[in-house]
Design a protein around this motif. Structure first.
Motif, PDB file in Angstrom:
ATOM      1  N   GLN A 121       0.816  -1.215   0.000  1.00 18.36           N
ATOM      2  CA  GLN A 121       0.000   0.000   0.000  1.00 18.36           C
ATOM      3  C   GLN A 121       0.854   1.271   0.000  1.00 18.36           C
ATOM      4  N   LEU A 122       1.930   1.272   0.760  1.00 15.98           N
ATOM      5  CA  LEU A 122       2.775   2.472   0.833  1.00 15.98           C
ATOM      6  C   LEU A 122       3.984   2.359  -0.090  1.00 15.98           C
ATOM      7  N   SER A 123       3.999   1.322  -0.911  1.00 18.95           N
ATOM      8  CA  SER A 123       5.150   0.966  -1.756  1.00 18.95           C
ATOM      9  C   SER A 123       6.482   1.201  -1.024  1.00 18.95           C
ATOM     10  N   ILE A 124       6.642   0.455   0.052  1.00 21.06           N
ATOM     11  CA  ILE A 124       7.889   0.483   0.819  1.00 21.06           C
ATOM     12  C   ILE A 124       8.908  -0.377   0.081  1.00 21.06           C
ATOM     13  N   LYS A 125      10.043   0.212  -0.223  1.00 20.72           N
ATOM     14  CA  LYS A 125      11.067  -0.558  -0.945  1.00 20.72           C
ATOM     15  C   LYS A 125      11.944  -1.299   0.056  1.00 20.72           C
ATOM     16  N   THR A 126      11.732  -2.616   0.136  1.00 18.01           N
ATOM     17  CA  THR A 126      12.527  -3.454   1.024  1.00 18.01           C
ATOM     18  C   THR A 126      12.624  -4.836   0.396  1.00 18.01           C
ATOM     19  N   PRO A 127      13.781  -5.493   0.576  1.00 19.24           N
ATOM     20  CA  PRO A 127      13.918  -6.847   0.014  1.00 19.24           C
ATOM     21  C   PRO A 127      12.913  -7.828   0.616  1.00 19.24           C
ATOM     22  N   PHE A 181      -6.568   9.613  15.241  1.00 19.51           N
ATOM     23  CA  PHE A 181      -5.872  10.895  15.235  1.00 19.51           C
ATOM     24  C   PHE A 181      -4.375  10.629  15.130  1.00 19.51           C
ATOM     25  N   ILE A 182      -3.736  11.271  14.145  1.00 18.55           N
ATOM     26  CA  ILE A 182      -2.287  11.098  14.018  1.00 18.55           C
ATOM     27  C   ILE A 182      -1.598  12.454  14.128  1.00 18.55           C
ATOM     28  N   ILE A 183      -0.572  12.515  14.955  1.00 15.97           N
ATOM     29  CA  ILE A 183       0.252  13.716  15.027  1.00 15.97           C
ATOM     30  C   ILE A 183       1.507  13.435  14.215  1.00 15.97           C
ATOM     31  N   LEU A 184       1.736  14.242  13.189  1.00 15.05           N
ATOM     32  CA  LEU A 184       2.907  14.045  12.342  1.00 15.05           C
ATOM     33  C   LEU A 184       3.862  15.212  12.546  1.00 15.05           C
ATOM     34  N   ASP A 185       5.016  14.926  13.139  1.00  9.71           N
ATOM     35  CA  ASP A 185       5.988  15.989  13.386  1.00  9.71           C
ATOM     36  C   ASP A 185       7.056  15.936  12.300  1.00  9.71           C
ATOM     37  N   GLU A 186       7.055  16.913  11.432  1.00  7.14           N
ATOM     38  CA  GLU A 186       8.004  16.993  10.317  1.00  7.14           C
ATOM     39  C   GLU A 186       8.111  15.659   9.568  1.00  7.14           C
ATOM     40  N   PRO A 187       6.986  15.178   9.021  1.00 13.26           N
ATOM     41  CA  PRO A 187       7.012  13.834   8.435  1.00 13.26           C
ATOM     42  C   PRO A 187       7.871  13.723   7.185  1.00 13.26           C
ATOM     43  N   THR A 188       8.180  14.831   6.553  1.00 11.64           N
ATOM     44  CA  THR A 188       8.948  14.718   5.310  1.00 11.64           C
ATOM     45  C   THR A 188      10.364  15.245   5.439  1.00 11.64           C
ATOM     46  N   ARG A 189      10.806  15.445   6.682  1.00 11.08           N
ATOM     47  CA  ARG A 189      12.169  15.963   6.842  1.00 11.08           C
ATOM     48  C   ARG A 189      13.190  14.891   6.461  1.00 11.08           C
ATOM     49  N   GLY A 190      14.178  15.322   5.689  1.00  9.99           N
ATOM     50  CA  GLY A 190      15.299  14.443   5.393  1.00  9.99           C
ATOM     51  C   GLY A 190      14.975  13.273   4.480  1.00  9.99           C
ATOM     52  N   ILE A 191      13.905  13.382   3.702  1.00  9.93           N
ATOM     53  CA  ILE A 191      13.662  12.299   2.749  1.00  9.93           C
ATOM     54  C   ILE A 191      13.558  12.890   1.354  1.00  9.93           C
ATOM     55  N   SER A 231       6.394  13.260  -1.955  1.00  8.06           N
ATOM     56  CA  SER A 231       5.071  13.439  -2.558  1.00  8.06           C
ATOM     57  C   SER A 231       4.192  12.233  -2.270  1.00  8.06           C
ATOM     58  N   GLU A 232       4.805  11.053  -2.129  1.00  3.00           N
ATOM     59  CA  GLU A 232       4.010   9.874  -1.759  1.00  3.00           C
ATOM     60  C   GLU A 232       3.425  10.054  -0.361  1.00  3.00           C
ATOM     61  N   ILE A 233       4.266  10.567   0.564  1.00  4.69           N
ATOM     62  CA  ILE A 233       3.783  10.751   1.929  1.00  4.69           C
ATOM     63  C   ILE A 233       2.703  11.834   1.964  1.00  4.69           C
ATOM     64  N   ASP A 234       2.884  12.847   1.116  1.00  2.58           N
ATOM     65  CA  ASP A 234       1.847  13.875   0.951  1.00  2.58           C
ATOM     66  C   ASP A 234       0.489  13.260   0.633  1.00  2.58           C
ATOM     67  N   LYS A 235       0.503  12.389  -0.375  1.00  2.00           N
ATOM     68  CA  LYS A 235      -0.741  11.751  -0.804  1.00  2.00           C
ATOM     69  C   LYS A 235      -1.321  10.902   0.302  1.00  2.00           C
ATOM     70  N   LEU A 236      -0.409  10.192   0.978  1.00  2.00           N
ATOM     71  CA  LEU A 236      -0.835   9.304   2.053  1.00  2.00           C
ATOM     72  C   LEU A 236      -1.563  10.083   3.148  1.00  2.00           C
ATOM     73  N   ILE A 237      -1.015  11.252   3.487  1.00  2.00           N
ATOM     74  CA  ILE A 237      -1.625  12.069   4.541  1.00  2.00           C
ATOM     75  C   ILE A 237      -3.057  12.436   4.145  1.00  2.00           C
ATOM     76  N   GLN A 238      -3.217  12.831   2.892  1.00  2.00           N
ATOM     77  CA  GLN A 238      -4.552  13.213   2.445  1.00  2.00           C
ATOM     78  C   GLN A 238      -5.504  12.023   2.461  1.00  2.00           C
ATOM     79  N   SER A 239      -4.994  10.850   2.051  1.00  2.00           N
ATOM     80  CA  SER A 239      -5.912   9.703   2.007  1.00  2.00           C
ATOM     81  C   SER A 239      -6.295   9.258   3.420  1.00  2.00           C
ATOM     82  N   MET A 240      -5.376   9.458   4.384  1.00  2.00           N
ATOM     83  CA  MET A 240      -5.738   9.164   5.774  1.00  2.00           C
ATOM     84  C   MET A 240      -6.886  10.063   6.214  1.00  2.00           C
ATOM     85  N   ALA A 241      -6.772  11.354   5.863  1.00  2.00           N
ATOM     86  CA  ALA A 241      -7.813  12.302   6.249  1.00  2.00           C
ATOM     87  C   ALA A 241      -9.143  11.930   5.598  1.00  2.00           C
ATOM     88  N   ASN A 242      -9.071  11.494   4.341  1.00  2.00           N
ATOM     89  CA  ASN A 242     -10.303  11.108   3.649  1.00  2.00           C
ATOM     90  C   ASN A 242     -11.005   9.957   4.353  1.00  2.00           C
TER      91      ASN A 242
END
Lengths: 509, 320
Positions: free
Chosen positions: A386-392, A421-431, A437-448
């Motif tokens: 769902q989050l397209s996490i890249k892992t072996p 309820f989710i508190i996201l503190d600087e969720p896109t820092r350092g990535i 932009s994927e995390i951006d979309k994810l945040i919106q879909s959570m709200a939906n």
């Protein structure tokens, strides 16, 4: 002789992969209080570290009092007349004030015996010069933080400093202690000593400094007399946005007035960081927290998650008063918190992706103390997809993943809890940008899906882009809320400035 | 990562040396003993090894739990003495109640360790030092410093009991090893313990009750120490509060370290500890049987620990 004490010209410093300082000029005049401003990563601390001999520059020149210098270590910088009072004081708590001041430089008679009388008299005098009367035989740990700063200062001055560097000296002081410190700084100024004063608190900069230099992304952005610059200008220079140049990329306004309220916080106060904050969030709403560093954003989040306890105030969830004494209490109430410190507070580095994802929700897949590995893998694979996490694979240790993928795993950990309820503190820092932009979309879909979100970010554009409503904090107070038509980067900046001005007026009264 | 690290990792046919190092060293020691030690390759010898390794094995299982949580417990030896003395003192009221008293006192001491560590955030080394010193004193106080003997009490049969020639200790060991293995790899509590050892803050923020779990960790360690003490007391027909469990903490920590559990916490290697404990005991036995001075066994143990640490260092470096 020029009236410049310090001239740093064309200073550059590169770390692997990052140009921390790019051809920066930095001048300090004699007897002035100068501030260096910039957000995290602007190059402030690199510049200070070069100046005080902790780092060495790659190129450029440093002139102190007209003499070329290139300090290789802290002692060399000290000998040249630059003294630093670090954030973490390097004093010894169990020694007396006087012993701390003279540590390593104790005056001795010809038999090698320490001349204690001389030490006590000299220490008392030195502190008196700064306007402080105190028994110098008291142990350092028994005196207040401000006086400890003064002791560090006396120690610094005693080494004949021309320039005193104070890195965040006020971060651990209360209002009265700050006043004492400022008195001392003015005193130093009269004696012709220059002070480089670093602080996140704008009001302090405007109160005590004569001049300010602004850095951004390792480059010099500007330099100005403090009386020639407005707060708005200073802030927009720091974060690099002219308010006019920002093309608004705004989220479409949604009317939340009919939606149920999920959380209400009233009068949240905690020490000097939070001063009576009110906040409410409706179901499915994305509320942003804006403010400069040190405005209390993260502190508020920690209180809402039960990681810190507020001294005052109450929190209601779904209309019921809750007592959050531990993150586990918040989790039971459907609250999740994604920390800005991914390494220190997010990942369990040596555990697998699967264990990291189900860490907060093990109880859902556990019977009689045994967890179901089958269910764990189901959940893990669902989120990997769902989050397209890249892992072996699900069993790969999380430390081998990239920053963006680690962040997705942490988000998955909280999503697996099915929070309200989710508190996201600087969720896109350092990535990287893609993951961002994927995390951006994810945040919106959570709200939906009806999850309420509290989003903390120092990038105001992102707040405007993602949030339905933005609460603006300034030095521990909520100074405004913006939504719909009013919400813009410009408006956030104005709200911060207005909050600052209000505070100044309050202080002058 | 440098070439040296790479070449060390897959040592034998792709088996990671750091992970299975203890097993490899154990097998090597067995082969060497088989060749050089007279009368080594015999069933009696094996029986001896298993009987003698019993206390180290049980205590190091608890130590594996503690160390994988990022802590350490140096009070286990003294807790053994306390549990043994408490049990021996109360044998008069019956074997079963006496065992329960011995185990309970041990667990209370362990919970006390955990409470201090969780509540006051004092380093585990210092906290457990309190009971390492104080516990020994309490144990001696219980019988005014004298050895409590009970050669004709039916309790001695427990330690000498065997099932088709296999001593009961072997079954207890297998049971304890299996329990800890299941706890650490199949139960949530084990995951929590290792998560705490790997990143305490992140665990706390994920809602794990680290306070409660820290108490459980040290209570478990003390429970295993007390269990070992009960069988030892029964086997040697006496409880000697001065010597029982003395230096046990060192052997147990060594067994865990040699076994490959990360000393900074986060990853338990339960099977590694099994071989670690066997190695520690095997060294003592080989030195004894070859009539080498006892002191050399201490030096040899030190060398093995250094070797294990050296290998571990490569592992942590290699994965960063």
């Amino acid at each position: 002789m020029s009236d410049f004490l310090l001239k740093m010209t064309g200073v550059s410093k590169e770390f692997p992969g990052v140009k921390a300082l790019n051809n920066v000029d930095f001048y300090i005049r004699k007897g002035e209080v100068h501030s260096l401003m910039g957000e995290n990563g602007a190059g402030k601390s690199t510049l200070i570290k070069i100046l005080t001999g902790i780092y060495t520059k790659d190129s450029g020149t440093i002139e102190l009092n007209g003499r070329q210098m290139s300090p290789q270590n802290v002692l060399e910088a000290q000998a040249a007349g630059i003294s630093t009072i670090f954030q973490e004081l390097n004093l010894i708590p169990d020694l007396s004030i006087a012993e701390n001041i003279f540590l390593g430089r104790e005056p001795k008679d010809r038999f090698g015996k320490i001349q204690w009388k001389k030490i006590y008299v000299k220490s008392t005098e030195a502190l008196k010069d700064l306007g402080i009367n105190i028994d110098v035989q008291l142990k350092l740990k028994d005196i207040g933080a401000a006086i400890q700063q003064m002791v560090a200062l006396v120690r610094a001055l005693d080494i004949n400093a021309n320039l005193v560097v104070m890195d965040e000296p006020t971060s651990s002081l209360d209002d009265n202690e700050v006043k004492v410190l400022f008195k001392v700084i003015r005193n130093l100024k009269e004696r012709g000593v220059s002070v480089l004063f670093i602080s996140h608190r704008l009001s302090e900069i405007f109160e005590i400094c004569d001049r300010v230099t602004i850095l951004r992304d390792g480059k010099l952005v500007g330099e100005s007399l403090i009386r020639d610059i407005s707060h708005g200008e200073l802030i927009s220079k720091m974060i690099g946005k002219d308010s006019e140049s920002i093309v608004s990329n705004k989220k479409k306004a949604i009317d939340f007035s009919t939606k149920e309220t999920y959380l209400t916080a009233n009068g949240i106060s905690s020490g000097i960081m939070l001063k009576g904050i009110d906040l409410s969030i409706r179901k499915g709403e994305i509320v942003g927290l804006a403010g400069l560093l040190g405005s209390g954003r993260t502190e508020l989040a920690r209180v809402l998650f039960g990681d810190d306890q507020a001294a005052n105030g109450k929190i209601e969830i779904n209309g019921k008063k809750v007592s959050l004494k531990h993150p586990a209490d918040a989790i039971i109430n459907g609250v999740a918190f994604c920390s800005e410190e991914r390494k220190a507070e997010g990942i369990i580095p040596n555990m697998s992706v699967a264990d990291n994802i189900t860490l907060a929700s093990f109880s859902d897949i556990t019977r009689f103390g045994f967890f179901s590995r089958k269910k764990q893998l189901q959940i893990t694979n669902k989120y990997i997809k769902q989050l397209s996490i890249k892992t072996p694979g699900a069993n790969r240790e999380i430390k081998f993943l990239s920053g963006g993928n680690q962040q997705k795993v942490i988000l998955a950990r909280w999503l697996a809890l099915k929070p309200d309820f989710i508190i996201l503190d600087e969720p896109t820092r350092g990535i990287d940008v893609g993951a961002k932009s994927e995390i951006d979309k994810l945040i919106q879909s959570m709200a939906n899906e009806g999850i309420s979100i509290l989003l903390i970010s120092s990038e105001m554009e992102e707040l405007v882009k993602r949030c339905d409503r933005v609460a603006v904090l300034y030095e521990g107070e909520k100074v405004g809320e913006l939504q719909g038509e009013e919400l813009s980067v410009d408006a956030i900046l104005h709200t911060i400035t207005a909050g600052h001005n209000r505070k100044l007026q309050g202080a002058n009264k | 990562m440098n070439g040296k690290t790479l070449s060390l990792k897959p040592a034998v046919n792709g088996i990671s040396f750091s992970k299975h190092g203890a097993a490899i060293i154990f097998i090597l020691l067995m082969i060497l003993n088989g060749i050089f030690t007279p009368n080594f390759a015999s069933l009696g010898m094996l029986r001896n090894l298993l009987l003698q390794v019993f206390p180290i094995m049980i205590v190091s299982m608890g130590m594996t739990i503690v160390i994988s949580s990022g802590g350490i417990d140096i009070s286990v030896g003294s807790i053994m003495a306390v549990a043994a003395a408490a049990l021996a003192k109360n044998l008069g009221i019956g074997i079963f109640p006496a065992i329960v008293i011995g185990l309970s006192i041990g667990v209370v001491f362990g919970a006390f360790n955990g409470f201090l560590i969780a509540k006051f955030k004092i380093q585990p080394m210092i906290v457990t030092l309190i009971l390492m010193v104080g516990g020994r004193g309490i144990a001696q106080q219980l019988n005014n410093g004298y050895v409590i003997s009970f050669y004709d009490h039916p309790f001695v049969e427990l330690g000498l009991y065997s099932i088709s020639g296999i001593p009961i200790q072997v079954f207890v060991m297998l049971l304890v090893i299996a329990s800890v293995f299941i706890l650490m790899y199949y139960m949530v509590l084990g995951k929590y313990i290792q998560a705490i050892g790997d990143n305490l803050r992140a665990s706390e923020l994920s809602g794990i009750k680290t306070f409660k779990i820290t108490i459980i960790i040290y209570a478990l360690s003390a429970f295993f120490a007390s269990l070992a003490a009960i069988f030892e007391t029964s086997r040697i027909c006496s409880a000697d509060p001065n010597t029982l469990g003395r230096f046990m903490e060192l052997d147990a920590i060594a067994a865990v370290a040699v076994g490959g559990t990360s000393m900074t916490g986060g990853k338990a290697n339960v099977i590694g500890t099994v071989f670690g404990a066997l190695i520690i005991q095997l060294i003592t036995i080989s030195v004894n049987m070859n009539n080498i001075n006892y002191y050399y066994s201490l030096i040899l143990k030190a060398v093995i620990i250094i070797a294990a640490m050296y290998l571990q260092q490569f592992r942590t470096k290699g994965t960063k």
